[in-house]
Design a protein around this motif. Structure first.
Motif, PDB file in Angstrom:
ATOM      1  N   TYR A 173       0.825  -1.213   0.000  1.00  0.00           N
ATOM      2  CA  TYR A 173       0.000   0.000   0.000  1.00  0.00           C
ATOM      3  C   TYR A 173       0.855   1.258   0.000  1.00  0.00           C
TER       4      TYR A 173
ATOM      5  N   LEU B 193      -9.516   0.071   1.009  1.00  0.00           N
ATOM      6  CA  LEU B 193      -8.697  -0.032  -0.204  1.00  0.00           C
ATOM      7  C   LEU B 193      -9.528   0.213  -1.456  1.00  0.00           C
TER       8      LEU B 193
ATOM      9  N   SER C 234      -8.349   5.886   2.851  1.00  0.00           N
ATOM     10  CA  SER C 234      -7.027   5.705   3.445  1.00  0.00           C
ATOM     11  C   SER C 234      -7.104   5.651   4.967  1.00  0.00           C
TER      12      SER C 234
ATOM     13  N   ILE D  68      -2.030  -0.043  -4.937  1.00  0.00           N
ATOM     14  CA  ILE D  68      -3.088  -0.060  -3.917  1.00  0.00           C
ATOM     15  C   ILE D  68      -4.033  -1.229  -4.148  1.00  0.00           C
TER      16      ILE D  68
ATOM     17  N   ALA E  12      -2.642  -4.445  -2.872  1.00  0.00           N
ATOM     18  CA  ALA E  12      -2.772  -4.630  -1.424  1.00  0.00           C
ATOM     19  C   ALA E  12      -4.072  -5.335  -1.051  1.00  0.00           C
TER      20      ALA E  12
END
Length: 496
Positions: free
Chosen positions: A296, A356, A393, A464, A467
């Motif tokens: 991330y 995410l 986030s 991202i 992740a």
């Protein structure tokens, strides 16, 4: 004498003491220190043009002001966590904080770029020794639902400090006008750090549970050499480091593989390794959380430099205007991190999965708007998208730290926090090297800043999305095995 020692101390059968009455005040001291050292990762970026101009430095030298701090920060983390577990977190915290304050003053006062870089390297070492003690002290001071709340505040600090760095730097430079105004970026740490130091001496617990033993020097050497080999080409990326030193990547991978094998051998012999292998294999959720954080931060850290380059170089924004342009993300992240500390109890790993998805969706919308909307109005058009990605986030960083560290035994809290943050720093180094480099490459190829920023942010989005793999895997494991129990004084977390 072998650098390793056998751990033959008898089990501690004493009754666990009651909660420390100063624990919440102590937490705020550690949060202030943690905010300060993480802010210094990103706050400097807006000051680099004026620093270079005032000192007459080369671009490659100025890059080390940012990269050198990240490098030594990462190198110190795991060793610092191990020392904190062994000799006391309060002691390491206070020594490291004192060093950080002195190094900050030294950076601000340095008359040449060479001395600035040397002071920043030392500042990174002190930050690396300080950082693991924050999460370890939470493990030590709190249990049960209080630990989840404390980790929520700590995790919010991690996310907010990274997001508001450019804004804070822009504000300081706007106030400290004239020659050498960049020095206040570092001087501001001195009074804040000194106050935290005085309060820390009074409020932090004077003893820490843990096992003493000689340091695994072979493990230190293998880990340090492996991390250095992986990071050095990245911190030298702006001066051709990726092209000249690409061969260090396989060398670093081999060294880290050797480190893992060595630690397994040390543990099998009944000795005390630098990083206990059961931390990865036996602590539920730790491996997935560490992998998630590493991947991330590739996207999370690199995107901010891309935005800064686009807003300042392409649109002509001042450092303050550039920082304010990403305020919606910082605001959303701060608000969501506070809420996430409560939601994580009910949703667990699902919260990071949803976060995410929100980050990826918000940044995708941001990239498309910057590409398609005229530059004069794009900055206003992206406000809702940046807000959504900021909220996402806040649901990623905060819950992930909580879910990753909550079942780590107190005796291993320092090294666990250090290893987790090492992954974050490695991911951040990759992102801050690759994404701005991609921006410059694309801008030169397409002769269009809007295309370059959109595609560079898109590359960060891919990281991202990657992740999501460990996040979804851990979420599905939780669904099969049932919710994770919070550690308590009567039933402490243990290794499986």
């Amino acid at each position: 004498m072998s650098p390793l020692s056998r751990t033959s101390a008898p089990p501690d059968t004493r009754q666990a003491p009651g909660p420390d009455p100063n624990r919440w005040h102590a937490l705020w001291v550690t949060l202030v220190a943690g905010f300060m050292i993480l802010l210094d990762v990103t706050i400097v970026s807006v000051a680099l043009p004026s620093l270079r101009r005032d000192l007459g430095a080369k671009p490659s030298s100025v890059q080390w002001v940012v990269s050198g701090y990240a490098l030594t920060f990462a190198l110190a983390l795991v060793v610092a966590g191990r020392l904190g577990d062994a000799v006391g977190r309060r002691r390491i915290f206070l020594v490291a904080l004192s060093a950080f304050v002195l190094c900050s003053a030294a950076v601000g006062a340095a008359p040449t770029i060479g001395l600035v870089v040397l002071a920043r390297l030392a500042q990174g070492v002190s930050a690396g020794f300080l950082a693991p003690q924050n999460s370890a002290l939470i493990q030590q001071l709190f249990t049960g639902s209080e630990r989840a709340r404390a980790f929520g505040l700590f995790s919010a600090t991690v996310g907010i400090s990274s997001a508001v760095g450019p804004i804070t730097g822009g504000v300081i430079l706007a106030l400290a006008t004239g020659t050498d105004g960049w020095r206040w970026i570092f001087y501001v740490n001195v009074p804040i750090g000194a106050a935290a130091l005085l309060l820390g001496r009074r409020l932090l617990p004077k003893s820490a549970p843990g096992r003493r033993g000689h340091l695994d020097l072979a493990g230190v050497g293998l880990l340090g050499a492996g991390v250095l080999a992986l990071m050095l080409p990245l911190v030298e990326a702006d001066s051709g480091g990726l092209r000249r030193m690409w061969w260090l990547f396989p060398v670093g991978a081999l060294l880290l593989y050797g480190f893992a094998r060595w630690e397994g051998r040390v543990s099998a012999r009944g000795l005390e390794p630098l990083v206990e292998p059961h931390l990865i294999r036996g602590v539920r959720g730790y491996a997935a959380g560490a992998a998630l954080a590493t991947v991330y931060f590739v996207g999370f850290s690199g995107i901010w430099l891309v935005f800064a380059l686009y807003f300042q170089d392409a649109l002509g924004y001042s450092p303050l205007e550039s920082g304010l342009a990403v305020t919606p993300f910082a605001f959303g992240s701060a608000a969501a991190a506070v809420v996430a500390s409560r939601l994580v109890e009910r949703l667990g790993r699902l919260l990071t999965v949803l976060g995410l998805v929100a980050v990826a969706a918000g940044l995708t919308a941001t990239a498309l708007l910057l590409w398609l909307v005229p530059a004069g109005t794009a900055i206003w058009a992206v406000v809702p998208a940046l807000l959504v990605s900021g909220i996402g986030s806040g649901f990623v960083i905060s819950p992930n730290v909580t879910m990753t560290l909550r079942e780590v035994p107190v005796r291993m809290a320092g090294v666990a926090g250090g290893a987790l943050q090492t992954g974050q720093r490695l991911g951040g180094a990759v992102g801050t090297a690759v994404l701005p480099g991609l921006y410059y490459l694309l801008r030169g190829a397409h002769d269009g800043a809007s295309t370059a920023v959109a595609l560079s942010v898109g590359a960060g989005i891919l990281a991202i999305l990657a992740a999501l793999v460990p996040a979804v895997t851990d979420w599905r494991a939780d669904r099969r095995q049932g919710p994770r129990a919070l550690p308590s004084p009567e039933h402490p977390a243990h290794l499986g």
